[in-house]
Design a protein around this motif. Structure first.
Motif, PDB file in Angstrom:
ATOM      1  N   THR A 231      -2.828  -3.604  -7.037  1.00  0.00           N
ATOM      2  CA  THR A 231      -4.197  -3.091  -6.989  1.00  0.00           C
ATOM      3  C   THR A 231      -5.106  -4.117  -6.326  1.00  0.00           C
ATOM      4  O   THR A 231      -5.910  -3.776  -5.444  1.00  0.00           O
ATOM      5  CB  THR A 231      -4.716  -2.756  -8.403  1.00  0.00           C
ATOM      6  OG1 THR A 231      -3.898  -1.720  -8.951  1.00  0.00           O
ATOM      7  CG2 THR A 231      -6.163  -2.301  -8.376  1.00  0.00           C
ATOM      8  N   THR A 232      -5.000  -5.373  -6.728  1.00  0.00           N
ATOM      9  CA  THR A 232      -5.808  -6.448  -6.152  1.00  0.00           C
ATOM     10  C   THR A 232      -5.567  -6.562  -4.648  1.00  0.00           C
ATOM     11  O   THR A 232      -6.503  -6.777  -3.882  1.00  0.00           O
ATOM     12  CB  THR A 232      -5.489  -7.792  -6.845  1.00  0.00           C
ATOM     13  OG1 THR A 232      -5.779  -7.671  -8.229  1.00  0.00           O
ATOM     14  CG2 THR A 232      -6.291  -8.930  -6.253  1.00  0.00           C
ATOM     15  N   GLU A 233      -4.322  -6.394  -4.239  1.00  0.00           N
ATOM     16  CA  GLU A 233      -3.958  -6.511  -2.825  1.00  0.00           C
ATOM     17  C   GLU A 233      -4.241  -5.238  -2.031  1.00  0.00           C
ATOM     18  O   GLU A 233      -3.988  -5.187  -0.828  1.00  0.00           O
ATOM     19  CB  GLU A 233      -2.477  -6.875  -2.699  1.00  0.00           C
ATOM     20  CG  GLU A 233      -2.142  -8.245  -3.251  1.00  0.00           C
ATOM     21  CD  GLU A 233      -0.652  -8.539  -3.305  1.00  0.00           C
ATOM     22  OE1 GLU A 233       0.167  -7.598  -3.080  1.00  0.00           O
ATOM     23  OE2 GLU A 233      -0.287  -9.694  -3.572  1.00  0.00           O
ATOM     24  N   GLY A 234      -4.746  -4.203  -2.692  1.00  0.00           N
ATOM     25  CA  GLY A 234      -5.037  -2.945  -2.006  1.00  0.00           C
ATOM     26  C   GLY A 234      -3.812  -2.142  -1.653  1.00  0.00           C
ATOM     27  O   GLY A 234      -3.829  -1.346  -0.713  1.00  0.00           O
ATOM     28  N   LYS A 235      -2.744  -2.297  -2.394  1.00  0.00           N
ATOM     29  CA  LYS A 235      -1.476  -1.608  -2.108  1.00  0.00           C
ATOM     30  C   LYS A 235      -1.181  -0.499  -3.107  1.00  0.00           C
ATOM     31  O   LYS A 235      -0.034  -0.170  -3.345  1.00  0.00           O
ATOM     32  CB  LYS A 235      -0.330  -2.616  -2.118  1.00  0.00           C
ATOM     33  CG  LYS A 235      -0.440  -3.673  -1.051  1.00  0.00           C
ATOM     34  CD  LYS A 235       0.718  -4.624  -1.126  1.00  0.00           C
ATOM     35  CE  LYS A 235       0.604  -5.694  -0.075  1.00  0.00           C
ATOM     36  NZ  LYS A 235       1.660  -6.699  -0.187  1.00  0.00           N
ATOM     37  N   VAL A 236      -2.197   0.100  -3.685  1.00  0.00           N
ATOM     38  CA  VAL A 236      -1.991   1.140  -4.698  1.00  0.00           C
ATOM     39  C   VAL A 236      -1.247   2.332  -4.118  1.00  0.00           C
ATOM     40  O   VAL A 236      -0.474   2.983  -4.791  1.00  0.00           O
ATOM     41  CB  VAL A 236      -3.346   1.575  -5.315  1.00  0.00           C
ATOM     42  CG1 VAL A 236      -3.156   2.730  -6.280  1.00  0.00           C
ATOM     43  CG2 VAL A 236      -3.999   0.404  -6.011  1.00  0.00           C
ATOM     44  N   GLN A 237      -1.423   2.626  -2.848  1.00  0.00           N
ATOM     45  CA  GLN A 237      -0.771   3.773  -2.228  1.00  0.00           C
ATOM     46  C   GLN A 237       0.741   3.606  -2.152  1.00  0.00           C
ATOM     47  O   GLN A 237       1.450   4.559  -1.940  1.00  0.00           O
ATOM     48  CB  GLN A 237      -1.320   4.000  -0.812  1.00  0.00           C
ATOM     49  CG  GLN A 237      -2.772   4.376  -0.774  1.00  0.00           C
ATOM     50  CD  GLN A 237      -3.712   3.171  -0.938  1.00  0.00           C
ATOM     51  OE1 GLN A 237      -3.323   2.026  -0.799  1.00  0.00           O
ATOM     52  NE2 GLN A 237      -4.960   3.439  -1.266  1.00  0.00           N
ATOM     53  N   SER A 238       1.251   2.373  -2.342  1.00  0.00           N
ATOM     54  CA  SER A 238       2.688   2.144  -2.215  1.00  0.00           C
ATOM     55  C   SER A 238       3.484   2.621  -3.433  1.00  0.00           C
ATOM     56  O   SER A 238       4.676   2.553  -3.443  1.00  0.00           O
ATOM     57  CB  SER A 238       2.969   0.660  -1.970  1.00  0.00           C
ATOM     58  OG  SER A 238       2.633  -0.102  -3.114  1.00  0.00           O
ATOM     59  N   TRP A 239       2.801   3.111  -4.458  1.00  0.00           N
ATOM     60  CA  TRP A 239       3.499   3.636  -5.633  1.00  0.00           C
ATOM     61  C   TRP A 239       2.723   4.843  -6.141  1.00  0.00           C
ATOM     62  O   TRP A 239       1.521   4.933  -5.921  1.00  0.00           O
ATOM     63  CB  TRP A 239       3.674   2.566  -6.709  1.00  0.00           C
ATOM     64  CG  TRP A 239       2.430   1.916  -7.196  1.00  0.00           C
ATOM     65  CD1 TRP A 239       1.710   0.953  -6.573  1.00  0.00           C
ATOM     66  CD2 TRP A 239       1.725   2.189  -8.404  1.00  0.00           C
ATOM     67  NE1 TRP A 239       0.624   0.608  -7.320  1.00  0.00           N
ATOM     68  CE2 TRP A 239       0.606   1.345  -8.452  1.00  0.00           C
ATOM     69  CE3 TRP A 239       1.937   3.063  -9.466  1.00  0.00           C
ATOM     70  CZ2 TRP A 239      -0.301   1.344  -9.502  1.00  0.00           C
ATOM     71  CZ3 TRP A 239       1.040   3.061 -10.513  1.00  0.00           C
ATOM     72  CH2 TRP A 239      -0.061   2.204 -10.519  1.00  0.00           C
ATOM     73  N   PRO A 240       3.377   5.758  -6.750  1.00  0.00           N
ATOM     74  CA  PRO A 240       2.675   6.964  -7.222  1.00  0.00           C
ATOM     75  C   PRO A 240       1.869   6.681  -8.478  1.00  0.00           C
ATOM     76  O   PRO A 240       2.271   7.020  -9.573  1.00  0.00           O
ATOM     77  CB  PRO A 240       3.807   7.951  -7.486  1.00  0.00           C
ATOM     78  CG  PRO A 240       4.972   7.068  -7.805  1.00  0.00           C
ATOM     79  CD  PRO A 240       4.791   5.810  -7.005  1.00  0.00           C
TER      80      PRO A 240
END
Length: 132
Positions: free
Chosen positions: A72-81
């Motif tokens: 979430t901090t890295e802005g990668k929330v889209q990488s997991w459902p």
């Protein structure tokens, strides 16, 4: 199946309920223990809004939640459902027995998905021994 089914029913059927579960990871393969972390995040922070009180010894479950904080901090929330999870969404408490009774220690979660203080009592020591 008989152990994890009630956990999943509460996670997916309850709405706006405080759910307390002792050792939700019991009898589960480590990969499935980690997956439970995503189930709890989705149920707690998604549409259902079910806060969880979990008593666990599963490093896999805790590491999954910490990983999702880091993503979430890295802005990668889209990488997991899933949905975003911030450090303030997680409270980790360690209950330590002492000669004068139990002591509850709060372990703050950092935005990079780690603990702000060392884990007391040697719990999860294998993580540091096995990782470079």
């Amino acid at each position: 199946v008989s152990q994890v089914l009630p956990v999943l029913v509460h996670a997916y059927a309850d709405e706006g309920k405080i759910v307390a579960i002792e050792q939700p990871e019991i009898h589960l393969h480590p990969a499935l223990q980690a997956e439970l972390g995503d189930v709890f995040i989705e149920s707690a922070l998604g549409e259902r809004k079910n806060p969880f009180i979990l008593e666990t010894h599963s490093e896999h479950l805790i590491l999954r939640i910490l990983r999702r904080v880091r993503e979430t901090t890295e802005g990668k929330v889209q990488s997991w459902p899933g949905i975003p999870i911030k450090p303030e969404d997680v409270s980790v408490l360690f209950v330590e027995p002492t000669a004068k009774g139990s002591v509850v220690r709060h372990l703050p979660v950092t935005p990079d998905g780690d603990f702000g203080e060392p884990w007391p009592g040697g719990f999860f020591a294998e993580r540091f021994q096995d990782l470079p």
